[in-house]
Design an enzyme around this catalytic site. Structure first.
Site, mmCIF file in Angstrom:
data_model
loop_
_atom_site.group_PDB
_atom_site.id
_atom_site.type_symbol
_atom_site.label_atom_id
_atom_site.label_comp_id
_atom_site.label_asym_id
_atom_site.label_seq_id
_atom_site.Cartn_x
_atom_site.Cartn_y
_atom_site.Cartn_z
ATOM 1 N N GLY A 33 34.439 36.500 40.356
ATOM 2 C CA GLY A 33 36.202 36.846 40.361
ATOM 3 C C GLY A 33 36.691 36.234 39.630
ATOM 4 O O GLY A 33 37.665 36.814 38.594
ATOM 5 N N GLY A 34 36.789 34.853 39.255
ATOM 6 C CA GLY A 34 37.724 34.236 38.334
ATOM 7 C C GLY A 34 37.263 34.629 36.810
ATOM 8 O O GLY A 34 38.249 34.983 36.028
ATOM 9 N N SER A 35 36.037 34.871 36.386
ATOM 10 C CA SER A 35 35.938 35.203 34.990
ATOM 11 C C SER A 35 36.294 36.749 34.827
ATOM 12 O O SER A 35 36.779 37.155 33.947
ATOM 13 C CB SER A 35 34.169 35.209 35.124
ATOM 14 N N PRO A 66 36.023 36.235 46.886
ATOM 15 C CA PRO A 66 35.892 35.050 47.269
ATOM 16 C C PRO A 66 35.423 34.206 45.970
ATOM 17 O O PRO A 66 34.631 34.603 45.193
ATOM 18 C CB PRO A 66 34.731 35.075 48.255
ATOM 19 N N LYS A 116 31.047 41.312 40.083
ATOM 20 C CA LYS A 116 29.727 41.719 39.374
ATOM 21 C C LYS A 116 28.680 41.241 40.368
ATOM 22 O O LYS A 116 28.762 40.235 41.101
ATOM 23 C CB LYS A 116 29.382 41.200 38.163
ATOM 24 N N GLY A 126 33.378 31.089 44.242
ATOM 25 C CA GLY A 126 32.161 29.981 44.538
ATOM 26 C C GLY A 126 30.924 30.909 45.324
ATOM 27 O O GLY A 126 29.945 30.420 45.599
ATOM 28 N N ALA A 127 31.182 32.292 45.291
ATOM 29 C CA ALA A 127 30.077 33.161 45.792
ATOM 30 C C ALA A 127 29.225 33.695 44.820
ATOM 31 O O ALA A 127 28.173 34.445 45.309
ATOM 32 C CB ALA A 127 30.809 34.347 46.422
ATOM 33 N N GLY A 128 29.437 33.806 43.587
ATOM 34 C CA GLY A 128 28.499 33.964 42.537
ATOM 35 C C GLY A 128 28.797 35.591 42.197
ATOM 36 O O GLY A 128 28.165 36.299 41.339
ATOM 37 N N LEU A 129 29.911 36.053 42.429
ATOM 38 C CA LEU A 129 30.754 37.296 42.162
ATOM 39 C C LEU A 129 31.420 37.517 40.705
ATOM 40 O O LEU A 129 31.989 38.437 40.473
ATOM 41 C CB LEU A 129 31.431 37.903 43.414
ATOM 42 N N ASP A 167 30.176 33.811 32.035
ATOM 43 C CA ASP A 167 30.379 35.379 32.785
ATOM 44 C C ASP A 167 31.446 36.197 32.140
ATOM 45 O O ASP A 167 31.287 37.374 32.295
ATOM 46 C CB ASP A 167 30.431 35.198 34.447
#
Length: 301
Positions: free
Chosen positions: A105-107, A98, A11, A100-103, A140
């Protein structure tokens, strides 16, 4: 039972306004959030069993844990706690987004696991229950129960599709540039709290300074729409993020900002050709920077 291989889309926060810390320790947020077609690959297998969860990691240069600290694993564990431990779950995850990029991905992985498990087990949870469960995983995660362009508020659990607000999301040609640095969301918010005496216009007006309904006429976005209250804190910790923001503006972006509380920055261009040229230029200048181009075709994409 398996639902096959899926893409867990990341996102972008087109804007992010942060209110003061609440009694529960979280911040009141206001954000326009959109999915982007950059995804981890994930499959979920379910069979009758006794509540065992396993996570297999596919080949990737991105290192993530394979225990309950991984949100995909944790989502499965929490789902079984709620619906009963009559299943064994195996998850295969190949990371591409990646960290810790604010995207988020883990969420995205965690939200996707919840959604798929609910389908494979006969939909024991309704959407509201899934969102509530997702919010326990992270702020998120609720977005990824049904990822679409939304107005997000609360701590992240209040989601209203832009279409329900009568808002038109015009086409956006986006370049995302990610330096080789991973930022801690908790640390970014901690530093933000230390530096902020007036938590943005969210505090003054009780809502995001740039409410999505301002876009209802389909007008072109202007630069202030893409404001992120956390940007200056990010730039203090990650000088390279600031450099990339400036590089995007120099390459012709009419707005550029950070997304979420991470190191990634994005630039908004008025044509796909200019976006492609900017991504090539920035990627060539620093091979260590990841650049991707996305086109948000509107509020239904």
């Amino acid at each position: 039972m398996s639902d096959g291989l899926h893409n867990c889309y990341a996102k972008l926060n087109l804007c992010l306004h942060v209110g003061p810390r609440r009694k529960d320790g979280f911040h009141e947020l206001g954000s326009v959030v959109v999915p982007i077609p950059w995804a981890d690959e994930l499959s979920v297998d379910v069979k009758k069993g006794s509540g065992r969860v396993s996570l297999e990691l596919g080949k990737s240069h991105i290192k993530v844990p394979s225990d309950e600290s991984n949100l995909a694993f944790k989502a499965a564990v929490e789902f079984l706690k709620l619906v009963g431990s009559n299943y064994d779950i195996h998850i295969k995850l190949t990371k591409k987004v990646p960290i810790g990029a604010g995207l988020a991905g883990g969420s995205a992985d965690g939200g996707h696991v919840l959604r798929v498990l609910n389908e494979l087990t006969g939909k024991p949870l309704d959407t509201a229950s899934l969102i509530k469960l997702a919010s326990q995983l992270g702020s998120d995660c609720p977005f990824f129960i049904d990822p679409k362009p939304v107005w997000m508020s609360g701590r992240g659990e209040k989601l209203v599709p832009l279409t329900d607000l009568g808002c038109i999301l015009p086409p956006l040609y986006l370049v995302v540039a990610i330096p080789d640095i991973s930022l801690s969301t908790a640390e970014i918010f901690r530093l933000f709290d230390q530096r902020s005496n007036n938590h943005s216009l969210l505090t003054q007006r009780g809502t995001c300074a740039i409410h999505p309904c301002l876009l209802a006429r389909g007008d072109s976005f202007e630069a202030p729409v893409f404001y992120n209250d956390l940007a200056e804190v990010v730039f203090e910790i990650s000088l390279q993020s600031r450099v990339l923001r400036d590089a995007l503006l120099d390459a012709g972006a009419y707005a550029a900002s950070v997304t979420g509380a991470g190191s990634a920055v994005f630039g908004v261009f008025d044509t796909p050709e200019r976006a492609d040229a900017a991504a090539t230029r920035i990627g060539s200048a620093d091979p260590g920077v990841i650049t991707e181009v996305f086109w948000t075709a509107g509020s239904s994409s």
